[in-house]
Motif scaffolding. Sequence first.
Motif, PDB file in Angstrom:
ATOM      1  N   GLU A  12      58.409  28.680  11.373  1.00  0.00           N
ATOM      2  CA  GLU A  12      57.218  29.055  10.992  1.00  0.00           C
ATOM      3  C   GLU A  12      56.756  29.789  10.080  1.00  0.00           C
ATOM      4  O   GLU A  12      56.420  30.236   9.290  1.00  0.00           O
ATOM      5  CB  GLU A  12      55.466  28.738  11.304  1.00  0.00           C
ATOM      6  CG  GLU A  12      55.441  29.441  13.119  1.00  0.00           C
ATOM      7  CD  GLU A  12      55.620  30.672  12.708  1.00  0.00           C
ATOM      8  OE1 GLU A  12      54.092  30.402  11.468  1.00  0.00           O
ATOM      9  OE2 GLU A  12      54.979  31.068  13.133  1.00  0.00           O
ATOM     10  N   LEU A  15      58.919  29.368   6.859  1.00  0.00           N
ATOM     11  CA  LEU A  15      57.805  29.012   5.780  1.00  0.00           C
ATOM     12  C   LEU A  15      57.472  29.241   5.241  1.00  0.00           C
ATOM     13  O   LEU A  15      56.850  29.370   4.085  1.00  0.00           O
ATOM     14  CB  LEU A  15      57.978  26.890   6.564  1.00  0.00           C
ATOM     15  CG  LEU A  15      57.464  26.049   5.952  1.00  0.00           C
ATOM     16  CD1 LEU A  15      58.419  25.954   4.871  1.00  0.00           C
ATOM     17  CD2 LEU A  15      56.978  25.181   6.472  1.00  0.00           C
ATOM     18  N   SER A  39      65.895  21.616   9.652  1.00  0.00           N
ATOM     19  CA  SER A  39      64.057  22.353   9.310  1.00  0.00           C
ATOM     20  C   SER A  39      63.080  22.239   8.475  1.00  0.00           C
ATOM     21  O   SER A  39      64.091  22.648   7.031  1.00  0.00           O
ATOM     22  CB  SER A  39      64.410  23.963  10.045  1.00  0.00           C
ATOM     23  OG  SER A  39      65.125  24.447   8.505  1.00  0.00           O
ATOM     24  N   HIS A 371      56.618  24.280  11.176  1.00  0.00           N
ATOM     25  CA  HIS A 371      57.670  23.894  10.753  1.00  0.00           C
ATOM     26  C   HIS A 371      57.371  22.802  11.448  1.00  0.00           C
ATOM     27  O   HIS A 371      59.092  22.368  11.280  1.00  0.00           O
ATOM     28  CB  HIS A 371      58.880  24.625  11.069  1.00  0.00           C
ATOM     29  CG  HIS A 371      59.139  25.010  12.705  1.00  0.00           C
ATOM     30  ND1 HIS A 371      58.071  26.096  13.071  1.00  0.00           N
ATOM     31  CD2 HIS A 371      60.162  24.485  13.352  1.00  0.00           C
ATOM     32  CE1 HIS A 371      58.903  25.922  14.733  1.00  0.00           C
ATOM     33  NE2 HIS A 371      59.804  25.097  14.875  1.00  0.00           N
TER      34      HIS A 371
END
Length: 482
Positions: A12, A15, A39, A371
Motif C-alpha cells: 500500500e 501505491l 501488484s 494494495h
Amino acid sequence: MFSTVLVANRGEIALRVVRACREAGVRSVVAYSTADRESAAVRCADASVHIGPPTARSSYLSIPAIIEAARITGAEAIHPGYGFLSEDPDFAEVCATHGITFIGPSPQVMQRLGDKAEARAAMAEAGLPVLPGSSGALTSAGEAACLAAEIGYPVILKAVAGGGGRGMRVVRDPADLASAYTETRAHARAVFGDERVYLEKFVDDARHIEVQILCDLYGRAVHLGERDCSVQRRHQKLIEEAPAPALDEGTRAAMCDAALRGALAVGYTGAGTFEFVVSPAQDFHLMEVNCRLQVEHPVTEMTTGIDLVQEQLRIAAGEPLSLRQEDVAVRGSAIECRVNAEDPERDFRPTPGTLTEFVPPGGPFVRVDTHAYPGWRVGPDYDSLVAKVVVWAPDREQARARADRALAEFRVDGAGVRTTIPFLRQMLAHPAFAAAAHTTGLVAAAAPATHDTPTTPHEKAATTPCPDTSPPDPAPDASVVA
C-alpha cells in the motif's frame, strides 16, 4: 521538482507514493519483486522494473538492483517508503554517490539517529528528556545487571540498530536479566546484523505518543501535531489516532516543541517522527526518532489536510517549506486501524492465501489505503498488512463509531485467510479505549495469549528479509514496463 521518482517499496505504501507523484505531475517507476508482478502499484505506476525474486534480500533490500533500476529508468530520486531500506544510511550514501536524491534525511543524520544509543545522547544534549538507562551499548550482562539495579526494575533491553518496536525484551525480575540480555543480542544480530543492545527504564501503564515533523533544507521546521499509538501487540501498532486523547495541553505543547528542538539540533530534513513514552502522571520521555514516513501518517493527513508524501517530494527537490507553524491546524479526530492477514485466536499468526472476496468500506470521511484486490495472493514473504482503514469525524466518539462501522462493512475472504478485523472492533469497543484510558498494555490485558510471544519471520518482513541464504541479485533484469 523531479521528473521521475523510483518507488523502492511494495504494497500500500508503494501505491500511496505513486498516487502522490501522479498528483504532483511526476513520473513514477515502481521497483518490484517476482511476487509483486501483478501488484496494484505496478499496475498504477507510469513504469515498473523487475528487481529480483520474492525474498527481500534479493529484491527490496538489494541496493545494486535498486540503483540500477533508477539508472535505467532515468529516475532522479528514490522514495523508500517505510521498512526495507528507508532508514539505511548506506543506501542513502550510495544514492548520493550515483547522483540520485534519496527522499529522506541525510546519511549522516540517519546514521546518528539510527544508532539508538547515540540518538539518546544527542537528544539529551539537545535538552530532550530521555529515560534513565545506559549511555551507550552494553558490554556485558554484568553491566546490564548493575545498571538495572541502579535505576530499578522493570527495565527494557533494546537493539542499538533496532526500530519499529522489534527485538525488545522487558525484564521485571533480576533473575531473568542475564538470559534476556543474551536473547536480545542474538535477536539483534539475526535481524539487524548488529548485536549491540542498550537498556532503559521501562514505564508501566504508559502511552505511546509520537510527534510528526517536517524540516526543509534551510533550517525551517514545523510539527503537525501528535498521534497516539498505544494500542499495540508485542510493540507492534494496531490502532493509531490523532490527536492524542486525554493529553494535558501543556504536555502536548512541550512534546511538540521538544521534537522540533531535537530535529533542528541534528540538522534533520524531510518528514520524521519523534516517539515518546508518556507516564500516567503525563511525564514524557523520548524513545526514538524514526527517519521516515510512518505507517500511521494518514491520521495526521486527515486532521491537518496536509499531504505528507507531496511535502517529502518538495523538500527533497530543494523547495522551502510552504508552511509556517501558525498555518498548521488540527481539526477533528482521525483513527487508523491496521487490517492484517493474521489470526488473533492463534497468537496473530499470519494467514497467507489468495483473496476471493475483497470489498473495502466506503462512506463519508472513510479512507482505505490498500494494495489488495480480489485474486491477489497474500504471500508469506512480506508483512501481513492488507489495508489501513482510516476515518475522520468532528470528535473522537464519532470517529470511533465510524471506524467500527467501516470495519463491520469490510469484506475480506479467501482460502485460509483470516484478518484482524474482529479483534480491531473488540479493541474499539473496549471500555478503556472508549474512555481514552488505554495504555500500551491494553492488548495484553484483553488477550493474554498474545503477550510476550516471539516475533515471527513474517512480522519482520516489512523491514527485514526473511531468513534465506541466497545471494543478492546484482542488478534488475531488463524488463522495464512502461
